[in-house]
Design a protein around this motif. Structure first.
Motif, PDB file in Angstrom:
ATOM      1  N   VAL A 459      65.249  34.250 -25.074  1.00  0.00           N
ATOM      2  CA  VAL A 459      64.353  33.297 -24.260  1.00  0.00           C
ATOM      3  C   VAL A 459      65.300  33.225 -22.885  1.00  0.00           C
ATOM      4  O   VAL A 459      64.627  32.989 -21.933  1.00  0.00           O
ATOM      5  CB  VAL A 459      64.757  31.883 -25.249  1.00  0.00           C
ATOM      6  N   LEU A 460      66.282  33.739 -23.200  1.00  0.00           N
ATOM      7  CA  LEU A 460      67.179  33.575 -21.733  1.00  0.00           C
ATOM      8  C   LEU A 460      66.631  34.852 -20.769  1.00  0.00           C
ATOM      9  O   LEU A 460      66.451  34.509 -19.451  1.00  0.00           O
ATOM     10  CB  LEU A 460      68.544  33.800 -21.777  1.00  0.00           C
ATOM     11  N   VAL A 476      73.406  32.575 -16.165  1.00  0.00           N
ATOM     12  CA  VAL A 476      74.546  33.565 -16.226  1.00  0.00           C
ATOM     13  C   VAL A 476      75.683  32.981 -16.668  1.00  0.00           C
ATOM     14  O   VAL A 476      76.894  33.631 -17.245  1.00  0.00           O
ATOM     15  CB  VAL A 476      74.846  33.894 -14.738  1.00  0.00           C
ATOM     16  N   ALA A 477      75.959  31.573 -16.805  1.00  0.00           N
ATOM     17  CA  ALA A 477      76.983  30.751 -17.714  1.00  0.00           C
ATOM     18  C   ALA A 477      76.707  30.771 -19.261  1.00  0.00           C
ATOM     19  O   ALA A 477      77.641  30.236 -19.940  1.00  0.00           O
ATOM     20  CB  ALA A 477      77.101  29.328 -17.038  1.00  0.00           C
ATOM     21  N   HIS A 478      75.401  31.018 -19.674  1.00  0.00           N
ATOM     22  CA  HIS A 478      75.321  30.966 -21.112  1.00  0.00           C
ATOM     23  C   HIS A 478      75.942  31.942 -21.914  1.00  0.00           C
ATOM     24  O   HIS A 478      76.195  33.153 -21.421  1.00  0.00           O
ATOM     25  CB  HIS A 478      73.715  31.159 -21.297  1.00  0.00           C
ATOM     26  N   PRO A 479      76.692  31.654 -22.908  1.00  0.00           N
ATOM     27  CA  PRO A 479      77.121  32.741 -23.920  1.00  0.00           C
ATOM     28  C   PRO A 479      76.517  33.754 -24.592  1.00  0.00           C
ATOM     29  O   PRO A 479      76.674  34.975 -24.742  1.00  0.00           O
ATOM     30  CB  PRO A 479      78.066  31.967 -24.857  1.00  0.00           C
ATOM     31  N   ASN A 480      75.211  33.395 -24.423  1.00  0.00           N
ATOM     32  CA  ASN A 480      74.424  34.559 -25.238  1.00  0.00           C
ATOM     33  C   ASN A 480      73.827  35.452 -24.212  1.00  0.00           C
ATOM     34  O   ASN A 480      72.952  36.304 -24.527  1.00  0.00           O
ATOM     35  CB  ASN A 480      73.166  33.942 -25.938  1.00  0.00           C
ATOM     36  N   THR A 481      73.666  35.117 -22.864  1.00  0.00           N
ATOM     37  CA  THR A 481      73.336  36.021 -21.855  1.00  0.00           C
ATOM     38  C   THR A 481      73.884  37.573 -22.107  1.00  0.00           C
ATOM     39  O   THR A 481      75.103  37.685 -22.077  1.00  0.00           O
ATOM     40  CB  THR A 481      73.516  35.711 -20.385  1.00  0.00           C
ATOM     41  N   PRO A 482      73.058  38.631 -22.191  1.00  0.00           N
ATOM     42  CA  PRO A 482      73.547  39.960 -22.501  1.00  0.00           C
ATOM     43  C   PRO A 482      74.592  40.157 -21.254  1.00  0.00           C
ATOM     44  O   PRO A 482      74.392  39.883 -19.965  1.00  0.00           O
ATOM     45  CB  PRO A 482      72.002  40.655 -22.471  1.00  0.00           C
ATOM     46  N   LYS A 483      75.615  41.014 -21.546  1.00  0.00           N
ATOM     47  CA  LYS A 483      76.829  41.533 -20.692  1.00  0.00           C
ATOM     48  C   LYS A 483      75.856  42.158 -19.687  1.00  0.00           C
ATOM     49  O   LYS A 483      76.414  42.243 -18.564  1.00  0.00           O
ATOM     50  CB  LYS A 483      77.576  42.259 -21.520  1.00  0.00           C
ATOM     51  N   VAL A 484      74.925  43.085 -19.854  1.00  0.00           N
ATOM     52  CA  VAL A 484      74.261  43.836 -18.859  1.00  0.00           C
ATOM     53  C   VAL A 484      73.622  43.184 -17.837  1.00  0.00           C
ATOM     54  O   VAL A 484      73.633  43.499 -16.688  1.00  0.00           O
ATOM     55  CB  VAL A 484      72.892  44.880 -19.511  1.00  0.00           C
ATOM     56  N   THR A 485      73.021  41.720 -18.269  1.00  0.00           N
ATOM     57  CA  THR A 485      72.546  41.015 -17.087  1.00  0.00           C
ATOM     58  C   THR A 485      73.572  40.527 -16.375  1.00  0.00           C
ATOM     59  O   THR A 485      73.370  40.438 -15.118  1.00  0.00           O
ATOM     60  CB  THR A 485      71.722  39.982 -17.995  1.00  0.00           C
ATOM     61  N   ALA A 500      82.064  33.916 -13.728  1.00  0.00           N
ATOM     62  CA  ALA A 500      83.614  33.897 -14.190  1.00  0.00           C
ATOM     63  C   ALA A 500      83.748  32.618 -15.355  1.00  0.00           C
ATOM     64  O   ALA A 500      84.750  32.848 -16.041  1.00  0.00           O
ATOM     65  CB  ALA A 500      84.428  33.299 -13.047  1.00  0.00           C
ATOM     66  N   ASN A 501      82.877  31.904 -15.381  1.00  0.00           N
ATOM     67  CA  ASN A 501      82.981  30.690 -16.591  1.00  0.00           C
ATOM     68  C   ASN A 501      82.675  31.119 -17.858  1.00  0.00           C
ATOM     69  O   ASN A 501      82.948  30.708 -18.858  1.00  0.00           O
ATOM     70  CB  ASN A 501      82.143  29.367 -16.190  1.00  0.00           C
ATOM     71  N   ASN A 502      81.754  32.432 -18.052  1.00  0.00           N
ATOM     72  CA  ASN A 502      80.973  32.761 -19.219  1.00  0.00           C
ATOM     73  C   ASN A 502      82.232  33.327 -20.050  1.00  0.00           C
ATOM     74  O   ASN A 502      82.569  34.275 -19.650  1.00  0.00           O
ATOM     75  CB  ASN A 502      80.048  33.928 -19.072  1.00  0.00           C
ATOM     76  N   PRO A 503      82.328  32.888 -21.410  1.00  0.00           N
ATOM     77  CA  PRO A 503      82.771  33.511 -22.292  1.00  0.00           C
ATOM     78  C   PRO A 503      82.588  34.911 -22.812  1.00  0.00           C
ATOM     79  O   PRO A 503      83.550  35.391 -23.330  1.00  0.00           O
ATOM     80  CB  PRO A 503      83.196  32.396 -23.464  1.00  0.00           C
ATOM     81  N   SER A 504      81.527  35.103 -22.447  1.00  0.00           N
ATOM     82  CA  SER A 504      81.035  36.535 -22.707  1.00  0.00           C
ATOM     83  C   SER A 504      81.197  37.446 -21.795  1.00  0.00           C
ATOM     84  O   SER A 504      80.479  38.607 -21.740  1.00  0.00           O
ATOM     85  CB  SER A 504      79.468  36.547 -23.103  1.00  0.00           C
TER      86      SER A 504
END
Length: 824
Positions: A459-460, A476-485, A500-504
């Motif tokens: 969905v993201l 981009v702040a969502h934890p499920n956003t792929p690291k590649v993105t 910078a806030n994203n735990p992922s």
């Protein structure tokens, strides 16, 4: 001949009288009385602003019938005595049909009303007009029986007429009888007239006025002769002080304590917690109350023995959830789920400890607001939520269903059409539904989807294709956003703070952002839970103190780094270290809001150069007395105020602050529950009225001090003195007399407002200070209980009593006759 002489002369021509009617008020009155005045002139005078002029028009035989019908409302006696009336009756018995219902009602009350008219009205008039017949002693039994046939709903009221019983020999209608009747008619017991009359009947010397009626109910709650039923009503009173008085009553029962244990105010629950009659199961619930004062009260309960149960009360525990009771027992919830008050049932419905079975029971509640809380509770089962979805049409309930994570997916799919934003934020909404919501062209809905912590990567990725920079920053702040993105978007400075806030965030980006030129980016990395040890150690040496403080707040900061930051020159950094969960736990003590430090460092913090550190220590609920005393002498106002507001401060410490130069601190002392009577006496003549106001409210303030405050120039302080819960009835009477309060003007205003209101209050009419003119005017009141109250009033004039002795209502008549004969 003068104009006045012409106006009085019956031989004056009608044309001249019509001219004179347009002159000054004095002449117009004489024209209105003249039997030669033509109907046209009387019609004009019937609309005069002068009451006397209109009164004379009502008695003039030349007055047109349509003017009669209007004037009968205000001047029924004059209309009935008009010599034209018998002629009209002989010519057309139905001419009264032209009179408005209210005018006809006023005429039917009068003793001058012919019996023929009463018989006609009983057969033809509506109930509003026929109520006037019940006040007329001349009403015949046949007319009343006709009313019984036409208006069966009012049979009981009709049978109160003297035609059904001899009003002179009927039992005396006493104050107690009046009270009982008022009680039946009262809908809201907490503010009902029975409460006021019941109290009034015990002491006729005390004044009663609407703005200060609260203390009458307070006295009634504390009176040992008050019935248990009345105490149950007062325990649900809308006023806080009344419920406090019930809680402090010597007659209070365990059942009442159970009711008050669920009160919204912690002060009342605290009284219940220390009461020796409070049941053990209630104490078990209060031992887990959100308010620490209540938990401490349970610990101090004199009836509690070690054999009953062990209560672990720690004043250092500060529950984060202030909406529900963290330790509610199942038995307590089951009991409250059947409570008569919907607000209590709603509290059970939203309690996070309520089991699914009990929530299913509450889903059948008649109150929609209870079902709304059931729909919002995360414990509610899917079956129950499905039932609510199929059976309810209330939009608020359906909105709560759309947000509940247990709501079935089929229901969420249908709810997404009406409440797409709520469904989009629901963490249990399936990916298929979320993908469907993506298709809607609603920017706010897209942001809601991006803010849902459970939104899947698919969905993201679909949302990222939408060219909206603000939406992309949420993604981009969502934890499920792929690291590649995240790596691709990191090239855009606009997205860097959110990444910078994203735990992922990838480790490579963490190292790069830790060296970023922007302090905001480094700050966000310092707070990021994914930051590795070496990065946190590097940022702990950053030149910006806010970044070092963020490292100190990071839950994954290692102990060695915290030791380094504990010696930081900035107090905010040291304060953050003290709050860290990884701080050493041996010999720790809480201060401020959840901060933990070494016990040996507590004195150092109490002497810290920064006042906010000292203020945090002063707010500690576990401080030793020596530190409290030290901080009570602190040079900073905020520190001393924190001590004066600290609920564990003993009376010796509070006494030190009684002469503080800041009135805010003296007020805090006056409000403190541990402040003693001698300390309060010192504050009685304080220069600031806010301090004196709190002294007037305090239950420990001596009566001699309240006598001084009763003469204060500030009205709010005077009212607070009268509302003081420690006063006995005799003391309050003495204060009222000392204050010389005369509420006759207030009563007159109240009676005037009541005459225009649909609601009826009986106390003002029986009040010994009610103005005599108002009582005389109200002698014709439509409500028989008001007329009975007027008959009871010692100030009711004799002329009004004579009228009431001929009242058509047997109760009113008996009351008035008893007064005239001098019977009690």
């Amino acid at each position: 001949m003068t104009p006045i002489q012409e106006a009085k002369n019956p031989e004056t021509s009608p044309e001249r009288l019509a001219q004179l009617a347009l002159l000054e008020e004095k002449i117009a009155r004489e024209v209105a009385k003249n039997i030669s005045t033509p109907p046209e002139a009387l019609k004009l005078l019937g609309s005069s602003r002068d009451d006397t002029t209109r009164k004379y028009v009502a008695g003039n035989p030349n007055t047109p019938l349509e003017v009669f019908s209007k004037l009968a409302m205000q001047f029924p006696k004059e209309v009935l005595n008009n010599p034209l009336l018998p002629i009209l009756l002989m010519s057309d018995a139905n001419f009264l049909e032209q009179f408005p219902s209210a005018s006809l009602k006023n005429m039917l009350k009068r003793p001058e009303m012919p019996v023929e008219f009463i018989e006609w009205a009983a057969q033809n008039a509506d109930w509003n007009a026929c109520e006037g017949i019940l006040q007329n002693e001349k009403a015949t039994l046949s007319a009343l029986q006709r009313l019984e046939q036409r208006f069966p709903k009012h049979k009981k009221q009709i049978q109160n007429h003297v035609a059904f019983a001899d009003g002179s020999s009927i039992f005396a209608w006493t104050v107690q009888d009046l009270m009982a009747e008022i009680n039946k008619k009262s809908k809201h017991h907490s503010e009902s007239s029975i409460t006021r009359v019941g109290w009034f009947s015990k002491d006729h010397d005390l004044l009663q006025m609407m703005p200060i009626l609260t203390f009458f109910r307070c006295d009634l709650a504390k009176d040992v002769s008050t019935s248990d039923d009345m105490l149950h009503h007062l325990a649900r009173d809308a006023n806080f002080f009344v419920r406090v008085s019930v809680a402090q009553s010597s007659k209070i029962s365990p059942g009442l304590l159970r009711i008050l244990a669920a009160d919204e105010f912690a002060q009342i629950r605290e009284i219940v917690s220390i009461h020796p009659l409070t049941p053990i199961d209630v104490l078990e619930i209060l031992a887990t109350d959100l308010a620490w004062q209540v938990r401490l009260g349970v610990k101090q309960n004199p009836s509690l023995s070690n054999e009953d149960f062990v209560i672990s009360i720690d004043a250092r525990e500060t529950p984060k959830d202030n909406q529900t009771n963290l330790g509610t027992s199942l038995e307590w919830l089951i009991q409250r789920a059947k409570h008569i008050e919907w607000t209590v049932r709603a509290r059970v419905a939203r309690d996070r400890n309520t089991p699914a079975e009990l929530l299913t029971q509450l889903a059948f509640d008649q109150e929609p607001r209870v079902k709304k809380d059931v729909a919002a509770n995360a414990n509610t089962s899917s079956e129950t939520l499905q039932f609510l979805f199929e059976s309810e049409r209330d939009q608020e309930i359906l909105r709560c269903l759309a947000s509940n994570p247990n709501t079935p997916q089929e229901a969420l799919s249908q709810l997404s059409k009406s409440f797409p934003h709520s469904v989009a934020r629901n963490i249990s909404t399936s990916a298929s539904i979320l993908l469907q919501l993506c298709e809607l062209k609603d920017p706010e809905l897209h942001i809601a989807l991006a803010q849902n912590s459970a939104t899947p990567a698919a969905v993201l990725e679909k949302l990222i294709a939408i060219s909206n920079p603000f939406l992309s920053r949420e993604i981009v702040a969502h934890p499920n956003t792929p690291k590649v993105t995240l790596g691709l978007l990191a090239a855009d400075p606009f997205f860097i703070p959110a990444i910078a806030n994203n735990p992922s965030i990838p480790e490579s980006l963490i190292e790069a952002f830790a060296e970023h030129e922007s302090a905001e980016v480094r700050y966000r990395i310092a707070k990021n839970p994914s930051a590795i040890t070496k990065i946190l150690l590097r940022l702990s040496r950053d030149q910006v103190s806010g970044i070092r403080g963020a490292v100190a707040q990071n839950p994954y900061t290692p102990f060695e780094t915290l030791q380094l930051l504990a010696r930081d020159k900035e107090h905010s950094v040291r304060y953050a270290v003290a709050q860290h969960p990884n701080a050493p736990t041996e010999a720790i003590i809480q201060f401020g809001t959840g901060t933990r430090v070494y016990r040996e460092e507590l004195w150092e913090l109490a002497l810290d150069q920064n006042k906010w550190i000292r203020t945090g220590v002063a707010s500690n609920l576990c401080l030793p007395k020596e530190i409290l005393q030290q901080l009570a002498l602190d040079k900073d106002t905020d520190v001393r105020l924190a001590i004066a507001s600290n609920w564990i401060a003993p009376f010796e410490i509070l006494h030190l602050l009684v002469s503080d130069k800041k009135w805010q601190i003296r007020r805090a002392v006056a409000m403190h529950k541990n402040t003693t009577s001698p300390t309060l006496e010192l504050l009685v003549q304080d220069a600031h009225k806010a301090v004196r106001l709190e002294v007037a409210k305090h239950w420990r303030t001596p009566f001699a001090a309240l006598q001084i405050l009763a003469t204060d120039s500030d009205k709010a302080i005077q009212e607070a003195v009268l509302l003081n819960s420690s006063l006995s009835r005799e003391q309050r009477t003495q204060l009222l007399l000392q204050m010389g309060l005369d509420f006759s003007l207030e009563l007159e205003k109240l009676l005037t407002s009541l005459s225009k209101s649909k609601e009826t209050s009986y106390v003002p009419y029986v009040h010994p200070q009610a103005p005599t003119p108002v009582l005389a005017k109200a002698g014709r009141h439509n409500d028989p209980l008001v007329r009975a109250a007027i008959a009871l009033n010692p100030k009711t004039p004799e002329s009004t009593l004579k009228i009431l002795c001929q009242d058509g209502d047997a109760r009113v008549r008996a009351t008035a006759l008893a007064r005239v004969k001098g019977t009690p």
